[in-house]
Structures are given as C-alpha cells and as structure tokens.
Design a protein around this motif. Structure first.
Motif, PDB file in Angstrom:
ATOM      1  N   ARG A 252      13.950  29.954 -49.282  1.00  0.00           N
ATOM      2  CA  ARG A 252      12.631  30.023 -48.557  1.00  0.00           C
ATOM      3  C   ARG A 252      12.978  30.490 -47.093  1.00  0.00           C
ATOM      4  NH1 ARG A 252      11.500  25.374 -51.363  1.00  0.00           N
ATOM      5  NH2 ARG A 252      11.510  24.309 -49.648  1.00  0.00           N
ATOM      6  N   VAL A 253      13.845  29.837 -46.554  1.00  0.00           N
ATOM      7  CA  VAL A 253      14.143  29.759 -44.831  1.00  0.00           C
ATOM      8  C   VAL A 253      14.646  31.328 -44.506  1.00  0.00           C
ATOM      9  CG1 VAL A 253      15.471  29.024 -43.039  1.00  0.00           C
ATOM     10  CG2 VAL A 253      14.496  27.308 -44.573  1.00  0.00           C
ATOM     11  N   VAL A 254      15.614  31.882 -45.524  1.00  0.00           N
ATOM     12  CA  VAL A 254      15.898  33.090 -44.987  1.00  0.00           C
ATOM     13  C   VAL A 254      14.743  34.283 -45.098  1.00  0.00           C
ATOM     14  CG1 VAL A 254      17.427  34.903 -46.247  1.00  0.00           C
ATOM     15  CG2 VAL A 254      18.486  32.838 -45.776  1.00  0.00           C
ATOM     16  N   GLN A 255      13.980  33.746 -46.314  1.00  0.00           N
ATOM     17  CA  GLN A 255      12.745  34.734 -46.318  1.00  0.00           C
ATOM     18  C   GLN A 255      11.762  34.843 -45.240  1.00  0.00           C
ATOM     19  OE1 GLN A 255      11.168  33.936 -50.127  1.00  0.00           O
ATOM     20  NE2 GLN A 255      10.898  35.913 -50.674  1.00  0.00           N
TER      21      GLN A 255
ATOM     22  N   SER B 226      13.829  24.573 -39.820  1.00  0.00           N
ATOM     23  CA  SER B 226      14.525  25.046 -38.526  1.00  0.00           C
ATOM     24  C   SER B 226      15.937  24.152 -38.606  1.00  0.00           C
ATOM     25  CB  SER B 226      13.910  25.100 -37.432  1.00  0.00           C
ATOM     26  OG  SER B 226      12.958  23.691 -37.398  1.00  0.00           O
ATOM     27  N   ARG B 227      15.800  22.814 -38.812  1.00  0.00           N
ATOM     28  CA  ARG B 227      17.173  22.228 -38.774  1.00  0.00           C
ATOM     29  C   ARG B 227      18.060  22.473 -39.993  1.00  0.00           C
ATOM     30  NH1 ARG B 227      17.065  20.030 -35.181  1.00  0.00           N
ATOM     31  NH2 ARG B 227      19.342  20.404 -35.305  1.00  0.00           N
ATOM     32  N   LEU B 228      17.613  23.163 -41.180  1.00  0.00           N
ATOM     33  CA  LEU B 228      18.503  23.708 -41.979  1.00  0.00           C
ATOM     34  C   LEU B 228      19.159  25.107 -41.571  1.00  0.00           C
ATOM     35  CD1 LEU B 228      19.851  23.809 -44.824  1.00  0.00           C
ATOM     36  CD2 LEU B 228      17.845  24.739 -45.773  1.00  0.00           C
ATOM     37  N   TRP B 229      18.246  25.806 -40.908  1.00  0.00           N
ATOM     38  CA  TRP B 229      18.757  27.110 -40.314  1.00  0.00           C
ATOM     39  C   TRP B 229      19.704  26.936 -39.291  1.00  0.00           C
ATOM     40  CZ3 TRP B 229      19.125  31.656 -42.178  1.00  0.00           C
ATOM     41  CH2 TRP B 229      19.166  32.862 -41.223  1.00  0.00           C
ATOM     42  N   GLN B 230      19.379  26.114 -38.314  1.00  0.00           N
ATOM     43  CA  GLN B 230      20.284  25.880 -37.251  1.00  0.00           C
ATOM     44  C   GLN B 230      21.749  25.187 -37.812  1.00  0.00           C
ATOM     45  OE1 GLN B 230      19.862  26.628 -34.198  1.00  0.00           O
ATOM     46  NE2 GLN B 230      17.687  26.989 -34.894  1.00  0.00           N
ATOM     47  N   VAL B 231      21.624  24.634 -38.731  1.00  0.00           N
ATOM     48  CA  VAL B 231      22.870  23.980 -39.403  1.00  0.00           C
ATOM     49  C   VAL B 231      23.690  25.299 -40.127  1.00  0.00           C
ATOM     50  CG1 VAL B 231      24.041  22.389 -40.891  1.00  0.00           C
ATOM     51  CG2 VAL B 231      22.335  21.351 -39.441  1.00  0.00           C
ATOM     52  N   PHE B 232      22.845  25.971 -40.851  1.00  0.00           N
ATOM     53  CA  PHE B 232      23.404  27.110 -41.405  1.00  0.00           C
ATOM     54  C   PHE B 232      24.055  28.069 -40.509  1.00  0.00           C
ATOM     55  CE2 PHE B 232      22.665  31.443 -42.906  1.00  0.00           C
ATOM     56  CZ  PHE B 232      23.206  31.339 -44.171  1.00  0.00           C
ATOM     57  N   LEU B 233      23.577  28.392 -39.692  1.00  0.00           N
ATOM     58  CA  LEU B 233      24.281  29.280 -38.595  1.00  0.00           C
ATOM     59  C   LEU B 233      25.507  28.429 -37.745  1.00  0.00           C
ATOM     60  CD1 LEU B 233      21.046  30.298 -36.490  1.00  0.00           C
ATOM     61  CD2 LEU B 233      22.464  31.822 -38.237  1.00  0.00           C
ATOM     62  N   ARG B 234      25.777  27.570 -38.287  1.00  0.00           N
ATOM     63  CA  ARG B 234      27.245  27.101 -37.534  1.00  0.00           C
ATOM     64  C   ARG B 234      28.142  27.126 -38.686  1.00  0.00           C
ATOM     65  NH1 ARG B 234      25.316  21.100 -36.592  1.00  0.00           N
ATOM     66  NH2 ARG B 234      27.725  20.731 -36.440  1.00  0.00           N
ATOM     67  N   LEU B 235      27.663  27.466 -39.969  1.00  0.00           N
ATOM     68  CA  LEU B 235      28.938  27.854 -40.914  1.00  0.00           C
ATOM     69  C   LEU B 235      29.590  28.991 -40.429  1.00  0.00           C
ATOM     70  CD1 LEU B 235      26.946  27.366 -44.128  1.00  0.00           C
ATOM     71  CD2 LEU B 235      28.510  25.870 -43.422  1.00  0.00           C
TER      72      LEU B 235
ATOM     73  N   ARG C 207      32.110  29.430 -52.737  1.00  0.00           N
ATOM     74  CA  ARG C 207      30.805  29.061 -52.780  1.00  0.00           C
ATOM     75  C   ARG C 207      30.514  27.436 -52.589  1.00  0.00           C
ATOM     76  NH1 ARG C 207      27.405  28.567 -58.031  1.00  0.00           N
ATOM     77  NH2 ARG C 207      29.103  26.892 -58.112  1.00  0.00           N
ATOM     78  N   GLY C 208      31.345  26.859 -53.784  1.00  0.00           N
ATOM     79  CA  GLY C 208      31.412  25.486 -53.704  1.00  0.00           C
ATOM     80  C   GLY C 208      31.750  24.814 -52.343  1.00  0.00           C
ATOM     81  N   ARG C 209      32.660  25.521 -51.482  1.00  0.00           N
ATOM     82  CA  ARG C 209      33.328  25.008 -50.380  1.00  0.00           C
ATOM     83  C   ARG C 209      32.323  25.038 -49.431  1.00  0.00           C
ATOM     84  NH1 ARG C 209      38.498  28.030 -49.677  1.00  0.00           N
ATOM     85  NH2 ARG C 209      39.416  26.572 -51.178  1.00  0.00           N
ATOM     86  N   CYS C 210      31.474  26.143 -49.440  1.00  0.00           N
ATOM     87  CA  CYS C 210      30.259  26.402 -48.096  1.00  0.00           C
ATOM     88  C   CYS C 210      29.369  25.587 -48.428  1.00  0.00           C
ATOM     89  CB  CYS C 210      30.028  28.066 -48.490  1.00  0.00           C
ATOM     90  SG  CYS C 210      31.212  29.321 -47.893  1.00  0.00           S
ATOM     91  N   LEU C 211      28.693  25.248 -49.528  1.00  0.00           N
ATOM     92  CA  LEU C 211      27.885  24.311 -49.966  1.00  0.00           C
ATOM     93  C   LEU C 211      28.261  22.924 -49.442  1.00  0.00           C
ATOM     94  CD1 LEU C 211      26.374  25.296 -53.327  1.00  0.00           C
ATOM     95  CD2 LEU C 211      25.007  24.975 -51.268  1.00  0.00           C
ATOM     96  N   ALA C 212      29.538  22.614 -49.687  1.00  0.00           N
ATOM     97  CA  ALA C 212      30.137  21.268 -49.485  1.00  0.00           C
ATOM     98  C   ALA C 212      29.933  21.022 -47.881  1.00  0.00           C
ATOM     99  CB  ALA C 212      31.560  21.034 -49.813  1.00  0.00           C
ATOM    100  N   LYS C 213      30.366  22.291 -47.174  1.00  0.00           N
ATOM    101  CA  LYS C 213      30.429  22.299 -45.772  1.00  0.00           C
ATOM    102  C   LYS C 213      29.045  22.125 -45.213  1.00  0.00           C
ATOM    103  CE  LYS C 213      34.109  25.077 -44.450  1.00  0.00           C
ATOM    104  NZ  LYS C 213      34.766  26.306 -44.196  1.00  0.00           N
ATOM    105  N   LEU C 214      28.108  22.870 -45.681  1.00  0.00           N
ATOM    106  CA  LEU C 214      26.714  22.749 -45.270  1.00  0.00           C
ATOM    107  C   LEU C 214      26.219  21.302 -45.606  1.00  0.00           C
ATOM    108  CD1 LEU C 214      24.036  24.307 -44.374  1.00  0.00           C
ATOM    109  CD2 LEU C 214      23.541  24.929 -46.665  1.00  0.00           C
ATOM    110  N   ARG C 215      26.633  20.852 -46.702  1.00  0.00           N
ATOM    111  CA  ARG C 215      25.965  19.466 -46.987  1.00  0.00           C
ATOM    112  C   ARG C 215      26.676  18.276 -45.938  1.00  0.00           C
ATOM    113  NH1 ARG C 215      25.385  18.499 -53.320  1.00  0.00           N
ATOM    114  NH2 ARG C 215      25.223  16.216 -52.639  1.00  0.00           N
ATOM    115  N   THR C 216      27.881  18.486 -45.790  1.00  0.00           N
ATOM    116  CA  THR C 216      28.729  17.716 -44.489  1.00  0.00           C
ATOM    117  C   THR C 216      27.847  17.858 -43.190  1.00  0.00           C
ATOM    118  OG1 THR C 216      30.551  17.839 -45.937  1.00  0.00           O
ATOM    119  CG2 THR C 216      30.729  17.123 -43.859  1.00  0.00           C
ATOM    120  N   LEU C 217      27.747  19.128 -42.812  1.00  0.00           N
ATOM    121  CA  LEU C 217      27.041  19.260 -41.534  1.00  0.00           C
ATOM    122  C   LEU C 217      25.657  18.669 -41.497  1.00  0.00           C
ATOM    123  CD1 LEU C 217      27.900  23.059 -40.640  1.00  0.00           C
ATOM    124  CD2 LEU C 217      28.785  20.960 -39.451  1.00  0.00           C
ATOM    125  N   LEU C 218      25.017  18.799 -42.645  1.00  0.00           N
ATOM    126  CA  LEU C 218      23.606  18.230 -42.639  1.00  0.00           C
ATOM    127  C   LEU C 218      23.575  16.911 -42.596  1.00  0.00           C
ATOM    128  CD1 LEU C 218      21.772  20.373 -45.347  1.00  0.00           C
ATOM    129  CD2 LEU C 218      21.279  20.563 -42.958  1.00  0.00           C
TER     130      LEU C 218
END
Lengths: 160, 206
Positions: A23-26, B140-149, B186-197
C-alpha cells in the motif's frame, strides 16, 4: 530486541507487513495512470515504426521554465543520432498545442500518431512547427525529412 | 487492480503461464490475451525499473521500450514459458542502462550488476519528496525504515509487495539471484525489516 529467523515460513505478521508495504509503495510511487494503455499504443505503432530511429527522452532543460505562462506547459526533448526534437506542450483553446523545434534545422513532415488517427504538419526552414487543438491522450511524433533522405525518427508514446 | 484480478481469471495459472499463453496467441494473430497480459505485467515492470533507481519520467519510457523490444523479438523467444523471465531481465537491463546513461561518465566503468557480486553497489531508489504523500504516520514510519534496508532487500520486498503472487523464479530474474537463494533472502530482508521496526519506539504493531 528480538531476532527473526529467515528460515521460518512467513507468518501472519510478515504477510501483514508486506500488504502494508504494498500500500505504501503504491502511494509513494504509483504506477502512472494509463501506462499500460500507452504501452499498448506503442505496440500497435511498432509495426509502422520497424525501420525508424527511436528518439530517447532527455532531461528537461532549465530554460524551458521561463515564466508564469509556462507553469502548465511541459517541454520535453528527444534525441538520437540524426537529430534532436524539442517540444513544448501547452493547453490551448480546444485541446493542447505543440510547439516544436528540430535540430539541426530541416524541413520535415511531422505526424502526430494517436489511437484515433493522425495529424500532419511540416516544419519550416528553421525546423520549427506548431500543431494546435490536439485532443489530450497518448501520442507519438514521427518526423521524416521532406527531401526523403535519412531515416524517419519517432518519439516514445507520451501523454499530451 | 488488473483485469485478471477483477474477472477472477487468475485461477491456477501463474503470471508466467499467462505470459506464455499471450505469446502463443499473439503469434497466431490473436492480440486480446496479450492486451490483458500487458495490463497485468506493466505495474510489475514499473516496479522493477523504479527499483533500480530510474527516475519516474524515464521509467515510463523504459517500460514502453521493454514492451517494444518484446514485439520485435517475438520470433526469437523460443520457449514461451521463458517470456516473463525475458521481460523482467530486459526491464532490469534497460533500467540499468538508463541509470548509467543518466549518470554519464562516472558510471561508465561500472559493470552490469549480475557481473559482480556486489549487490550493494546497486543504486538505491531515492526517497525523494514523494514520501511527503504519506499522510498516515504509520505509513511514513514504515517507509522510512524500509529505506534503511540494503538496496537488494528494497528491490525484493518492493517486488514481492507489489506483485499479486510473485513466484521465486520471477524474483530471481529481477534480482539476478539464484532461485534457491530467493526464499532465504526474502526471509532475511523481512526479518531485517521487522527488527528495525522493533527498534523504532514510534512503531506499533497492529
């Protein structure tokens, strides 16, 4: 701080996270409206354009932004080996108006191909051309030298 | 939403299957399946191209160019099953070339990403002012954290999150990874994202 194992299968929270991210990417980076339609139109033109040189879009030059009346005008420059074509698209009385310039200056026919048909004009000795009252929508410009020399060139399908 | 999703035609076929059917039909002169497929796959190509760091205006032309090169190569794609992979690889390469052209000389010495193991050298998609469209704090929190991956994680997750049912093979094509590595990554990236969150005190899980 917790650690997650990458080896585990996705759980509900992973799936929720991915859905949320989708959703955010969209929102942040939406697929442009009509991109699939423009691609399809480009495909229908592809047969006609088999022998043409494709122009590529260049960065919009700063000089295009020169006054209030250009706020809603767009200048796009396309280039390839034989020539460079700059067009400014601005709203007109009935539809849009294209002011174009071909460099090096040459006389050529300019066809604006649209799904509904085409409009033709010619550039003058300076390489300038104007097309008025074009309906909005996808279009591709095709230019050929009037003396018949050199390859025809075409722009990608743009949204007028 | 794409047509397939609306009409529920997806059934048991994958996007790769539908690509193959569209190609076969196109060769027989029937274009309707290809039109559906273009509608369905264009968003995916868009995200592949943008994931490589191509600016929005250029990404439009790159996506069109991929479709154009497809119709010019319909005769040479031997296995229809490989069409989706072919499109994704073309998109990735065209995006890479577009980025290289834009960066000029500085990038001339670089190699294609799959010629090196340095996935970290991929250009990271810039956050840009687009992020301002996010009005909800959680977004925006999720996006900010996502951009740190790392860039590769961003590419994979962006693709997985944007595709209806992405298969590992498609992701492998997009990222240049081996199919066997995709699930783990994919699992590693999701894990990283969850840890950062988790580390972000302003983030709350739903």
């Amino acid at each position: 701080m917790s650690e997650y194992s990458p080896d585990e299968v996705m759980d509900a929270r992973d799936r929720e996270l991915l859905t949320h991210l989708g959703r955010v990417v969209q929102q942040v980076d939406p697929v442009p409206d009509g991109l699939a339609e423009r691609s399809l139109f480009a495909l229908t033109l592809a047969d006609l354009q088999a022998e043409m040189v494709e122009l590529v879009r260049m960065e919009t030059p700063e000089l295009a932004l020169r006054g209030e009346e250009t706020v809603t005008a767009r200048t796009i420059t396309f280039t390839a080996d034989p020539c460079t074509v700059m067009i400014t698209v601005s709203p007109g009385e009935a539809g849009v108006r294209i002011d174009g310039w071909v460099a090096p200056a040459m006389r050529c026919t300019v066809d604006v191909l649209r799904p509904e048909g085409e409009v033709r004009t010619e550039s003058d000795d300076e390489g300038c051309f104007v097309i008025e009252d074009l309906p909005r929508g996808p279009a591709s410009l095709v230019l050929r030298r009037t003396d018949g020399t050199g390859p025809a060139v075409s722009t990608p399908v743009i949204e007028l | 939403m794409n047509r397939q999703a609306m009409t529920g035609h997806t059934g048991d076929t994958t996007l790769g299957d539908r690509a193959a059917l569209a190609l076969l039909a196109y060769r027989e002169g029937r274009t309707a399946p290809l039109e559906d497929f273009v509608h369905e796959a264009t968003p995916l190509l868009w995200h592949v191209v943008r994931g490589q760091g191509v600016p929005r205006e250029d990404a439009e032309d790159v996506v069109q160019g991929v479709w154009l090169s497809f119709v010019r190569h319909t005769g040479t794609i031997r296995e229809p099953e490989a069409l989706l992979a072919w499109l994704l690889v073309s998109a990735r390469r065209a995006a890479w070339l577009a980025v290289r052209r834009q960066r000029g000389d500085q990038a001339h010495t670089r190699e294609l990403p799959d010629d090196t193991d340095e996935a970290g050298e991929l250009p990271s998609p810039s956050p840009g002012p687009e992020a301002e469209v996010l009005t909800h704090d959680r977004d925006s929190r999720l996006w900010q954290v996502f951009l740190r991956l790392p860039a590769r994680c961003q590419q994979i997750l962006r693709f997985v999150a944007s595709a209806d049912r992405p298969d590992y093979r498609a992701i492998a094509e997009v990222t240049g990874m081996k199919v066997t590595a995709v699930g783990v990554t994919r699992g590693r990236c999701l894990a990283k994202l969850r840890t950062l969150l988790d580390q972000d005190e302003r983030w709350e899980w739903a």
